[in-house]
Design an enzyme around this catalytic site. Structure first.
Site, mmCIF file in Angstrom:
data_model
loop_
_atom_site.group_PDB
_atom_site.id
_atom_site.type_symbol
_atom_site.label_atom_id
_atom_site.label_comp_id
_atom_site.label_asym_id
_atom_site.label_seq_id
_atom_site.Cartn_x
_atom_site.Cartn_y
_atom_site.Cartn_z
ATOM 1 N N GLY A 115 -22.420 -47.810 -44.235
ATOM 2 C CA GLY A 115 -21.808 -48.961 -43.580
ATOM 3 C C GLY A 115 -22.714 -49.454 -42.456
ATOM 4 O O GLY A 115 -23.878 -49.046 -42.356
ATOM 5 N N SER A 118 -24.330 -46.633 -40.096
ATOM 6 C CA SER A 118 -25.382 -45.861 -40.786
ATOM 7 C C SER A 118 -26.614 -46.721 -41.001
ATOM 8 O O SER A 118 -27.751 -46.257 -40.839
ATOM 9 C CB SER A 118 -24.887 -45.387 -42.152
ATOM 10 O OG SER A 118 -23.718 -44.646 -42.003
ATOM 11 N N THR A 139 -18.183 -49.557 -47.521
ATOM 12 C CA THR A 139 -17.181 -49.360 -46.475
ATOM 13 C C THR A 139 -15.836 -49.868 -46.972
ATOM 14 O O THR A 139 -15.757 -51.010 -47.471
ATOM 15 C CB THR A 139 -17.515 -50.059 -45.138
ATOM 16 O OG1 THR A 139 -16.317 -50.105 -44.354
ATOM 17 C CG2 THR A 139 -18.028 -51.478 -45.286
ATOM 18 N N ILE A 140 -14.813 -49.053 -46.840
ATOM 19 C CA ILE A 140 -13.491 -49.529 -47.256
ATOM 20 C C ILE A 140 -13.062 -50.685 -46.357
ATOM 21 O O ILE A 140 -12.213 -51.472 -46.732
ATOM 22 C CB ILE A 140 -12.422 -48.407 -47.245
ATOM 23 C CG1 ILE A 140 -12.123 -47.909 -45.825
ATOM 24 C CG2 ILE A 140 -12.784 -47.274 -48.168
ATOM 25 C CD1 ILE A 140 -10.801 -47.147 -45.740
ATOM 26 N N ASP A 141 -13.663 -50.790 -45.170
ATOM 27 C CA ASP A 141 -13.260 -51.836 -44.218
ATOM 28 C C ASP A 141 -13.749 -53.231 -44.654
ATOM 29 O O ASP A 141 -13.232 -54.238 -44.183
ATOM 30 C CB ASP A 141 -13.802 -51.531 -42.818
ATOM 31 C CG ASP A 141 -13.451 -50.116 -42.360
ATOM 32 O OD1 ASP A 141 -12.446 -49.573 -42.856
ATOM 33 O OD2 ASP A 141 -14.187 -49.563 -41.528
ATOM 34 N N HIS A 283 -6.411 -41.268 -45.006
ATOM 35 C CA HIS A 283 -7.589 -41.046 -45.848
ATOM 36 C C HIS A 283 -7.300 -41.090 -47.340
ATOM 37 O O HIS A 283 -8.237 -41.037 -48.145
ATOM 38 C CB HIS A 283 -8.251 -39.716 -45.456
ATOM 39 C CG HIS A 283 -8.867 -39.776 -44.098
ATOM 40 N ND1 HIS A 283 -8.121 -39.697 -42.944
ATOM 41 C CD2 HIS A 283 -10.154 -39.961 -43.711
ATOM 42 C CE1 HIS A 283 -8.927 -39.814 -41.902
ATOM 43 N NE2 HIS A 283 -10.160 -39.983 -42.336
ATOM 44 N N ARG A 286 -9.376 -43.499 -49.008
ATOM 45 C CA ARG A 286 -10.809 -43.248 -49.240
ATOM 46 C C ARG A 286 -11.058 -42.355 -50.452
ATOM 47 O O ARG A 286 -12.136 -42.377 -51.040
ATOM 48 C CB ARG A 286 -11.425 -42.598 -47.999
ATOM 49 C CG ARG A 286 -11.395 -43.482 -46.784
ATOM 50 C CD ARG A 286 -12.637 -43.419 -45.963
ATOM 51 N NE ARG A 286 -13.123 -42.111 -45.656
ATOM 52 C CZ ARG A 286 -13.360 -41.665 -44.417
ATOM 53 N NH1 ARG A 286 -13.106 -42.442 -43.382
ATOM 54 N NH2 ARG A 286 -13.856 -40.464 -44.227
HETATM 55 O O1 F6P Z 1 -14.761 -46.945 -41.574
HETATM 56 C C1 F6P Z 1 -13.998 -46.317 -42.554
HETATM 57 C C2 F6P Z 1 -12.795 -45.647 -41.963
HETATM 58 O O2 F6P Z 1 -12.040 -45.075 -43.011
HETATM 59 C C3 F6P Z 1 -11.913 -46.537 -41.086
HETATM 60 O O3 F6P Z 1 -11.118 -47.419 -41.828
HETATM 61 C C4 F6P Z 1 -11.175 -45.508 -40.281
HETATM 62 O O4 F6P Z 1 -10.747 -46.020 -39.037
HETATM 63 C C5 F6P Z 1 -12.218 -44.447 -40.051
HETATM 64 O O5 F6P Z 1 -13.186 -44.598 -41.087
HETATM 65 C C6 F6P Z 1 -11.703 -43.035 -40.092
HETATM 66 O O6 F6P Z 1 -12.747 -42.181 -39.768
HETATM 67 P P1 F6P Z 1 -12.660 -40.596 -39.872
HETATM 68 O O7 F6P Z 1 -12.884 -40.236 -41.324
HETATM 69 O O8 F6P Z 1 -13.770 -40.116 -39.000
HETATM 70 O O9 F6P Z 1 -11.307 -40.188 -39.420
#
Ligand code: F6P
Length: 369
Positions: A115, A118, A139-141, A283, A286
């Site tokens: 993302g 990185s 990036t999921i965002d 998560h 993800r």
């Molecule tokens: O940037 C991707 C993301 O999943 C965001 O949507 C979320 O806020 C963050 O990462 C969560 O990060 P971590 O895996 O460090 O909790």
């Protein structure tokens, strides 16, 4: 000439990373006859001694990898090589170790899948000299500039939509308001699109201010029309009405969001009298199998990244635009943060469907919160 290229995944994982690794490996080996080295745990694999890597083969990168979630190479969103955490809690600049690791492996080029954070670090490293870098957006965002889509976003969107699909019948059965908190950091793409796809009544995103009273009015008006339940989707970085962020921790200077769903749930129940429940998706967005579109985009990006190396075009990121993969300077992508824009079709659509998306007075300007 036979090349030896490296590939690493960096930052938070998401669905579709393995599809990109597989595509890179197959295309580089079968079309160009190159060797592909997978670097483990993001840039940390090049800092570790002994170096942490594995040769990637077409057998290892078979079609089951295409279907699998996470990243087979591992990743990290904590180990910045310029500010690397030591076991005793101190931090050191390990960029030189990384550069030496790249040289020791005899790499001709490196493909970094990551993302904006990185990519910024990888680019800074490449600019120290001698690292031929090409990047692939993930990036999921979906907040990276100049690409319509990044790996992982579509699967996260599917998961959030499915969550609304599952919440709707139970909301209707119990005449409840269901609040769903989704990820996305400071961009509201997941919440906005999933809210449309999943039939939400209220969508709250960080880009648009809202008032609790208007949320309550919307829910009450639904009840007056005979709809005795409601679905509310909220992006994690939406602020409380007083402007305070809902966070669970701070890592470095970066907040870890969480809690806005619970805050809203309590306020909605108080203002409307409707029984309210809150789900935090976290998560789950993800992990799991990548959806078809993430596999397709990741595969197309992987092939295009290898072609960039073959053409000697470095410091470039592959990007998706109008059904094509193009390439742009990495710098442009990381400089342009892609939040939701007020004039975009998703906002127009949500408003057209009568969804409360917050308060703004025209397609281009926000009203004061
Ligand atoms: O940037 C991707 C993301 O999943 C965001 O949507 C979320 O806020 C963050 O990462 C969560 O990060 P971590 O895996 O460090 O909790």
């Amino acid at each position: 000439m036979k090349k030896r290229i490296g590939v690493l995944t960096s930052g938070g994982d998401c669905a579709g990373l393995n599809a990109a690794i597989r595509a890179i490996t197959h295309y580089a080996i079968e079309t160009y006859g190159w060797q592909v080295i997978g670097i483990r745990k993001g840039t940390t694999g090049l800092i570790s001694r002994p170096l942490d890597y594995q040769e990637l083969t077409t057998d290892f990168c078979d079609s089951s990898l295409l279907r699998s979630g996470g990243t087979t190479l591992g990743s990290t969103n904590k180990d910045d090589p310029f500010n690397f955490p030591n076991t005793d809690g101190t931090r050191t600049d390990r960029s030189k170790d990384l550069w030496e690791g790249y040289q020791q492996l005899g790499l001709d080029a490196l493909i970094g899948i990551g993302g904006d954070g990185s990519m910024r670090i990888l680019r800074q490293l490449a600019q120290l000299g001698g690292i031929n870098l090409v990047t692939i957006p993930k990036t999921i965002d979906n907040d990276l500039g100049h690409t319509e889509i990044a790996i992982g976003y579509t699967t996260a969107l599917e998961v959030a939509t499915e969550a609304l699909d599952r919440l709707q019948p139970t909301a209707a059965s119990h005449q409840r308001v269901m609040v769903l908190e989704v990820m996305g950091r400071d961009a509201g793409h997941i919440a906005l699109s999933a809210g449309i796809a999943g039939g939400a009544d209220v969508i709250l995103i960080p880009e648009i201010p809202y008032t609790l009273q208007k949320i309550a009015d919307k829910i009450t008006s639904l009840a007056h029309k005979g709809k005795n339940f409601a679905l509310v989707i909220v992006a994690e970085a939406v602020k409380k009405e007083n402007g305070e962020a809902a966070t669970v921790a701070t890592e470095g200077n970066r907040p870890r969001y969480g809690g806005i769903g619970q805050y809203l749930g309590e306020k909605i129940q108080k203002l409307t009298g409707a029984e309210t429940r809150v789900t935090v998706l976290g998560h789950v967005q993800r992990g799991g199998q990548p959806c078809a579109w993430d596999r397709i985009v990741a595969s197309a990006f992987g092939v295009a990244a290898v072609d960039l190396i073959a053409a000697g075009k470095f410091d470039r990121m592959v990007a998706w635009r109008h059904r094509q993969v193009i390439d742009i300077p990495i710098e442009d992508a990381i400089r342009h943060y892609q939040a939701v824009e007020m004039g975009e079709i998703m906002i127009k659509t949500a408003k057209g469907l009568g969804i409360y998306v917050g308060d703004f007075d025209s397609e281009n300007s926000l009203t004061k919160g």
